[in-house]
Write a protein that holds these residues in place. Structure first.
Motif, PDB file in Angstrom:
ATOM      1  N   GLU A  40       0.650  -1.150  -0.090  1.00  0.00           N
ATOM      2  CA  GLU A  40      -0.194  -0.028   0.109  1.00  0.00           C
ATOM      3  C   GLU A  40       0.853   1.319   0.103  1.00  0.00           C
ATOM      4  O   GLU A  40       0.513   2.227  -0.684  1.00  0.00           O
ATOM      5  CB  GLU A  40      -1.057   0.159   1.157  1.00  0.00           C
ATOM      6  N   LEU A  41       1.911   1.188   0.719  1.00  0.00           N
ATOM      7  CA  LEU A  41       2.730   2.324   0.851  1.00  0.00           C
ATOM      8  C   LEU A  41       3.612   2.553  -0.496  1.00  0.00           C
ATOM      9  O   LEU A  41       3.664   3.831  -0.844  1.00  0.00           O
ATOM     10  CB  LEU A  41       3.794   2.077   1.939  1.00  0.00           C
ATOM     11  N   GLN A  42       3.933   1.467  -1.240  1.00  0.00           N
ATOM     12  CA  GLN A  42       4.613   1.680  -2.395  1.00  0.00           C
ATOM     13  C   GLN A  42       3.843   2.352  -3.441  1.00  0.00           C
ATOM     14  O   GLN A  42       4.147   3.341  -4.199  1.00  0.00           O
ATOM     15  CB  GLN A  42       5.047   0.346  -2.847  1.00  0.00           C
ATOM     16  N   LEU A  43       2.518   2.103  -3.412  1.00  0.00           N
ATOM     17  CA  LEU A  43       1.654   2.585  -4.311  1.00  0.00           C
ATOM     18  C   LEU A  43       1.074   4.170  -4.157  1.00  0.00           C
ATOM     19  O   LEU A  43       0.994   5.046  -4.615  1.00  0.00           O
ATOM     20  CB  LEU A  43       0.083   2.099  -4.223  1.00  0.00           C
ATOM     21  N   ASN A  44       1.369   4.442  -2.696  1.00  0.00           N
ATOM     22  CA  ASN A  44       1.169   6.035  -2.278  1.00  0.00           C
ATOM     23  C   ASN A  44       2.390   6.650  -2.456  1.00  0.00           C
ATOM     24  O   ASN A  44       2.151   7.893  -2.338  1.00  0.00           O
ATOM     25  CB  ASN A  44       0.328   5.830  -1.034  1.00  0.00           C
ATOM     26  N   PHE A  45       3.560   6.335  -2.141  1.00  0.00           N
ATOM     27  CA  PHE A  45       4.650   6.809  -2.169  1.00  0.00           C
ATOM     28  C   PHE A  45       6.058   6.519  -3.184  1.00  0.00           C
ATOM     29  O   PHE A  45       6.615   5.533  -2.822  1.00  0.00           O
ATOM     30  CB  PHE A  45       5.427   6.861  -0.634  1.00  0.00           C
ATOM     31  N   PRO A  46       5.781   7.293  -4.231  1.00  0.00           N
ATOM     32  CA  PRO A  46       6.615   6.889  -5.348  1.00  0.00           C
ATOM     33  C   PRO A  46       8.029   6.744  -5.157  1.00  0.00           C
ATOM     34  O   PRO A  46       8.836   6.471  -5.759  1.00  0.00           O
ATOM     35  CB  PRO A  46       6.066   7.572  -6.617  1.00  0.00           C
ATOM     36  N   VAL A  47       8.692   7.538  -4.309  1.00  0.00           N
ATOM     37  CA  VAL A  47      10.144   7.804  -4.412  1.00  0.00           C
ATOM     38  C   VAL A  47      10.641   7.151  -2.842  1.00  0.00           C
ATOM     39  O   VAL A  47      12.046   7.137  -3.004  1.00  0.00           O
ATOM     40  CB  VAL A  47      10.168   9.350  -3.795  1.00  0.00           C
ATOM     41  N   ALA A  48       9.817   6.383  -2.370  1.00  0.00           N
ATOM     42  CA  ALA A  48      10.356   5.499  -1.152  1.00  0.00           C
ATOM     43  C   ALA A  48      10.692   4.288  -1.484  1.00  0.00           C
ATOM     44  O   ALA A  48      10.155   3.652  -2.741  1.00  0.00           O
ATOM     45  CB  ALA A  48       9.473   5.543   0.035  1.00  0.00           C
ATOM     46  N   GLU A  49      11.401   3.435  -0.950  1.00  0.00           N
ATOM     47  CA  GLU A  49      12.028   2.072  -1.111  1.00  0.00           C
ATOM     48  C   GLU A  49      11.522   1.388   0.109  1.00  0.00           C
ATOM     49  O   GLU A  49      11.511   1.816   1.115  1.00  0.00           O
ATOM     50  CB  GLU A  49      13.416   1.795  -1.378  1.00  0.00           C
ATOM     51  N   PHE A  50      11.107  -0.108  -0.246  1.00  0.00           N
ATOM     52  CA  PHE A  50      10.644  -0.816   0.847  1.00  0.00           C
ATOM     53  C   PHE A  50      11.306  -2.201   0.799  1.00  0.00           C
ATOM     54  O   PHE A  50      11.486  -2.785  -0.377  1.00  0.00           O
ATOM     55  CB  PHE A  50       8.958  -1.099   0.671  1.00  0.00           C
ATOM     56  N   TRP A  51      11.410  -2.818   2.178  1.00  0.00           N
ATOM     57  CA  TRP A  51      11.977  -3.922   2.257  1.00  0.00           C
ATOM     58  C   TRP A  51      11.011  -4.846   3.156  1.00  0.00           C
ATOM     59  O   TRP A  51      10.440  -4.282   4.206  1.00  0.00           O
ATOM     60  CB  TRP A  51      13.210  -3.960   3.031  1.00  0.00           C
ATOM     61  N   GLU A  52      11.076  -6.256   3.155  1.00  0.00           N
ATOM     62  CA  GLU A  52      10.298  -6.941   3.869  1.00  0.00           C
ATOM     63  C   GLU A  52      11.236  -8.116   4.160  1.00  0.00           C
ATOM     64  O   GLU A  52      11.650  -8.867   3.331  1.00  0.00           O
ATOM     65  CB  GLU A  52       8.910  -7.731   3.306  1.00  0.00           C
ATOM     66  N   ILE A  53      11.336  -8.479   5.393  1.00  0.00           N
ATOM     67  CA  ILE A  53      12.245  -9.488   6.058  1.00  0.00           C
ATOM     68  C   ILE A  53      11.376 -10.624   6.629  1.00  0.00           C
ATOM     69  O   ILE A  53      10.875 -10.269   7.703  1.00  0.00           O
ATOM     70  CB  ILE A  53      13.234  -8.991   6.907  1.00  0.00           C
ATOM     71  N   ASP A  54      11.489 -11.658   6.108  1.00  0.00           N
ATOM     72  CA  ASP A  54      10.583 -12.966   6.993  1.00  0.00           C
ATOM     73  C   ASP A  54      11.269 -14.257   6.605  1.00  0.00           C
ATOM     74  O   ASP A  54      12.222 -14.409   5.921  1.00  0.00           O
ATOM     75  CB  ASP A  54       9.178 -12.787   6.507  1.00  0.00           C
TER      76      ASP A  54
END
Length: 293
Positions: free
Chosen positions: A115-129
């Motif tokens: 959801e954040l990726q769709l709303n904030f086009p300049v940020a990068e996201f990581w998921e650790i699991d």
């Protein structure tokens, strides 16, 4: 949790969010994006979860779900929804105020990064699991653009987080970061919790924040929700997902250093996230801690 199986707790929470989204009273708490992703996870995970998805989508199942909730942890479904909404608000605030990286540790099937990726086009996201849980999530996301969403498979309960693994995935420790560890730390041994928080601090530039949840240890030393029944204790133990770490707010001050605690959000604070919840029962025992460096 079995090494080759996705977290049963994560699957249960995914089902809970789908259920809440279909409840007219609480549907506004769960976005369509969130409910759709959780549904895809259940649909693709196994024939059993696919069948369960069909069941929870039926109107007749709602009163049964409410009965199950009453005899296990009263108010837990609303707690899940408000916990996620509160952390989402904190993440959005952090990005708006300059954070360019968001890392979700122990992401489970949570759709926040998407959801954040769709709303904030300049940020990068990581998921650790855990590899098994993450594999199911990536499968559910196969038809969705995840260009700025990086997946890092790590079994945090055994190996911990190796900072080099994250750095190799294009993470930049000189950029302001917002870290999330929601519904995770209570499953880790105390030494793993301390080690993880130290690793996150070593990867954080000043101004970075971390939002994590923890179970408040009772006066009797037990680690559980206040209204939690023995049935839940049995289920968690049987699944190998029992709570093994809890603490007090005062003890956290020293434990999280060099992080500095900004504030806590308990069940009373979660009640303020959305209007019209003054008389609603919300499970008590898990608290959100927001800290910065």
């Amino acid at each position: 949790m079995q090494n080759d199986q996705a977290s049963r707790t994560a699957l249960l929470i995914a089902a809970s969010l789908v259920l809440l989204h279909r409840d007219p009273k609480y549907s506004g708490l769960i976005s369509s994006t969130s409910a759709d992703l959780c549904a895809r996870v259940l649909e693709t995970h196994s024939s059993q979860t696919h069948l369960f998805l069909k069941i929870i989508r039926q109107g007749w199942f709602r009163p049964i779900a409410k009965l199950i909730e009453r005899i296990t942890i009263p108010g837990i479904l609303l707690h899940y929804a408000l916990r996620k909404e509160c952390i989402a608000l904190l993440a959005r605030s952090a990005i708006t105020n300059g954070a360019t990286q968001v890392v979700v540790v122990g992401a489970g099937f949570d759709p926040l990064s998407l959801e954040l990726q769709l709303n904030f086009p300049v940020a990068e996201f990581w998921e650790i699991d855990h590899p098994a849980t993450q594999r199911q999530k990536v499968r559910a996301l196969s038809k969705i653009c995840t260009e700025r969403l990086h997946f890092v498979a790590v079994d945090l309960s055994t190996t911990g987080l190796d900072r080099e693994v994250l750095l190799k995935s294009s993470f930049d420790p000189t950029q302001r970061t917002f870290w999330i560890a929601e519904g995770l730390l209570m499953y880790l041994r105390p030494e793993k919790v301390s080690s993880l928080l130290r690793t996150l601090s070593s990867l954080s530039t000043p101004g970075s924040q971390v939002a994590f949840t923890f179970m408040e240890k009772g006066s009797d030393g037990r680690i559980q929700f206040d209204s939690q029944s023995k049935l839940v204790d049995w289920w968690l133990h049987r699944r190998g997902e029992s709570f093994v770490w809890g603490t007090t707010r005062s003890d956290l001050v020293e434990l999280v250093r060099p992080w500095r605690i900004v504030r806590f959000f308990d069940h009373d604070d979660l009640r303020q996230v959305k209007s019209g919840l003054a008389d609603e029962l919300i499970a008590k025992g898990e608290v959100i801690c927001l800290s910065e460096i």
